[in-house]
Scaffold this motif. Structure first.
Motif, mmCIF file in Angstrom:
data_model
loop_
_atom_site.group_PDB
_atom_site.id
_atom_site.type_symbol
_atom_site.label_atom_id
_atom_site.label_comp_id
_atom_site.label_asym_id
_atom_site.label_seq_id
_atom_site.Cartn_x
_atom_site.Cartn_y
_atom_site.Cartn_z
ATOM 1 N N LEU A 135 58.620 9.946 88.582
ATOM 2 C CA LEU A 135 59.414 8.741 89.114
ATOM 3 C C LEU A 135 61.008 8.978 89.527
ATOM 4 N N LEU A 136 61.589 9.877 88.771
ATOM 5 C CA LEU A 136 62.918 10.439 89.159
ATOM 6 C C LEU A 136 62.874 11.289 90.323
ATOM 7 N N LEU A 137 61.896 12.143 90.542
ATOM 8 C CA LEU A 137 61.672 12.938 91.693
ATOM 9 C C LEU A 137 60.555 12.882 92.357
ATOM 10 N N PRO A 138 60.324 11.604 93.268
ATOM 11 C CA PRO A 138 59.156 11.341 93.985
ATOM 12 C C PRO A 138 58.697 12.333 94.895
ATOM 13 N N GLU A 139 59.643 13.104 95.604
ATOM 14 C CA GLU A 139 59.270 13.663 96.616
ATOM 15 C C GLU A 139 58.540 15.048 96.115
ATOM 16 N N LEU A 140 58.520 15.412 94.667
ATOM 17 C CA LEU A 140 57.730 16.414 94.256
ATOM 18 C C LEU A 140 56.440 16.244 93.640
ATOM 19 N N PHE A 141 55.311 16.841 93.771
ATOM 20 C CA PHE A 141 54.071 16.563 93.424
ATOM 21 C C PHE A 141 53.835 17.135 92.191
ATOM 22 N N ILE A 142 54.729 18.244 91.755
ATOM 23 C CA ILE A 142 54.344 18.965 90.370
ATOM 24 C C ILE A 142 54.366 18.334 89.299
ATOM 25 N N PRO A 143 55.297 17.155 89.187
ATOM 26 C CA PRO A 143 55.149 16.508 87.882
ATOM 27 C C PRO A 143 53.957 15.571 87.916
ATOM 28 N N ILE A 144 53.319 15.193 88.829
ATOM 29 C CA ILE A 144 52.471 14.367 89.033
ATOM 30 C C ILE A 144 51.121 15.293 88.473
ATOM 31 N N PHE A 145 51.146 16.647 89.080
ATOM 32 C CA PHE A 145 50.203 17.548 88.754
ATOM 33 C C PHE A 145 50.150 18.087 87.187
ATOM 34 N N VAL A 146 51.518 18.149 86.733
ATOM 35 C CA VAL A 146 51.463 18.540 85.199
ATOM 36 C C VAL A 146 50.931 17.317 84.340
ATOM 37 N N LEU A 147 51.475 15.928 84.974
ATOM 38 C CA LEU A 147 50.649 14.868 84.306
ATOM 39 C C LEU A 147 49.322 14.780 84.180
ATOM 40 N N LYS A 148 48.719 14.999 85.332
ATOM 41 C CA LYS A 148 47.131 14.956 85.060
ATOM 42 C C LYS A 148 46.361 16.046 84.477
ATOM 43 N N THR A 149 46.951 17.144 84.670
ATOM 44 C CA THR A 149 46.664 18.659 83.680
ATOM 45 C C THR A 149 46.665 18.393 82.496
ATOM 46 N N VAL A 150 47.985 17.830 82.088
ATOM 47 C CA VAL A 150 47.904 17.573 80.380
ATOM 48 C C VAL A 150 47.080 16.477 79.967
ATOM 49 N N GLU A 151 46.874 15.426 80.749
ATOM 50 C CA GLU A 151 46.067 14.179 80.240
ATOM 51 C C GLU A 151 44.627 14.883 80.071
ATOM 52 N N MET A 152 44.296 15.586 81.250
ATOM 53 C CA MET A 152 42.804 16.162 81.171
ATOM 54 C C MET A 152 42.616 17.015 79.819
ATOM 55 N N MET A 153 43.631 17.903 80.020
ATOM 56 C CA MET A 153 43.405 18.894 78.663
ATOM 57 C C MET A 153 43.407 18.160 77.356
ATOM 58 N N GLY A 154 44.079 17.182 77.448
ATOM 59 C CA GLY A 154 44.316 16.368 76.034
ATOM 60 C C GLY A 154 42.915 15.648 75.818
ATOM 61 N N SER A 155 42.450 15.150 76.837
ATOM 62 C CA SER A 155 40.974 14.618 76.743
ATOM 63 C C SER A 155 39.821 15.574 76.164
ATOM 64 N N LEU A 156 40.067 16.859 76.674
ATOM 65 C CA LEU A 156 39.012 17.770 76.308
ATOM 66 C C LEU A 156 39.194 18.674 75.040
ATOM 67 N N SER A 157 40.743 18.856 74.766
ATOM 68 C CA SER A 157 40.891 19.689 73.539
ATOM 69 C C SER A 157 41.769 19.062 72.153
ATOM 70 N N LEU A 158 42.437 17.964 72.617
ATOM 71 C CA LEU A 158 43.203 17.233 71.716
ATOM 72 C C LEU A 158 42.601 16.200 71.068
ATOM 73 N N ASN A 159 42.341 15.009 71.838
ATOM 74 C CA ASN A 159 42.169 13.641 71.445
ATOM 75 C C ASN A 159 40.551 13.543 70.733
ATOM 76 N N GLN A 160 39.619 14.325 71.145
ATOM 77 C CA GLN A 160 38.522 14.587 70.332
ATOM 78 C C GLN A 160 38.557 14.929 68.840
ATOM 79 N N PRO A 161 39.090 16.003 68.730
ATOM 80 C CA PRO A 161 39.390 16.350 67.172
ATOM 81 C C PRO A 161 40.230 15.482 66.407
ATOM 82 N N GLY A 162 41.334 15.198 66.962
ATOM 83 C CA GLY A 162 42.005 14.301 66.408
ATOM 84 C C GLY A 162 41.521 12.986 66.127
#
Length: 186
Positions: A135-162
């Motif tokens: 939101l603060l840096l709308p011209e950059l795509f990297i925060p959105i890439f990190v957002l999606k990457t972390v969310e998908m990694m969480g779905s695969l490796s964090l959320n299920q065991p927890g």
């Protein structure tokens, strides 16, 4: 492919004794409760109700992050299908490697030191920070890439065991019914 199928069948036959005797499995199947009883348990007791809310919120987070990522990716890579395909390939590779590394390297230490609830809050916290940066840096795509990457990694490796650890204290018959209600509804 024939050789692969052969080895799959042999592996299944060799793994069969590891599953235990049929009597115990049949007894557990007789103790199952109905879907309605699971729903009643989920609405009347605090732990299953909160767990159902958590599963719902994680599903909403997944849908929202996916939507934001796809919209921003389409805006950032307008009329460049090769770059878009490369982006999704890079995303999936990063998520796969990151999830494996996280599962083997950080899951156990985080659970032991922080506990289940803090462990499950890691992904939403990082997603919140990434979304804020987006939101603060709308011209950059990297925060959105990190957002999606972390969310998908969480779905695969964090959320299920927890989540499995949160289901653990419940009676087996109630746990199965609650999982059918919560996971099936999402």
């Amino acid at each position: 492919t024939v050789v692969g199928c052969f080895f799959s069948v042999v592996t299944l036959l060799l793994a069969r004794p590891l599953l235990g005797p049929n009597e115990r499995r049949a007894k557990a199947a007789k103790q199952r409760i109905s879907w309605k009883e699971g729903l009643d348990y989920a609405t009347q007791d605090k732990l299953p109700r909160n767990l159902a809310i958590l599963v719902f919120l994680l599903a909403v987070q997944t849908a929202a992050v996916d939507y934001v990522f796809r919209v921003r990716a389409a805006q950032s890579f307008v009329q460049d299908e090769a770059a878009l395909a490369t982006l999704f390939g890079l995303l999936n590779a990063t998520v796969g490697v990151g999830a494996i590394l996280f599962s083997f390297g950080l899951t156990r230490p985080l659970l032991e030191r922080l506990g289940v609830f803090i462990f499950l809050s890691v992904v939403p916290a990082i997603c919140f920070a990434s979304a804020g940066a987006g939101l603060l840096l709308p011209e950059l795509f990297i925060p959105i890439f990190v957002l999606k990457t972390v969310e998908m990694m969480g779905s695969l490796s964090l959320n299920q065991p927890g989540l499995q650890l949160l289901y653990a204290p419940m009676r087996l018959d109630l746990r199965d019914a609650l999982r059918a209600v919560t996971d099936g509804a999402i």
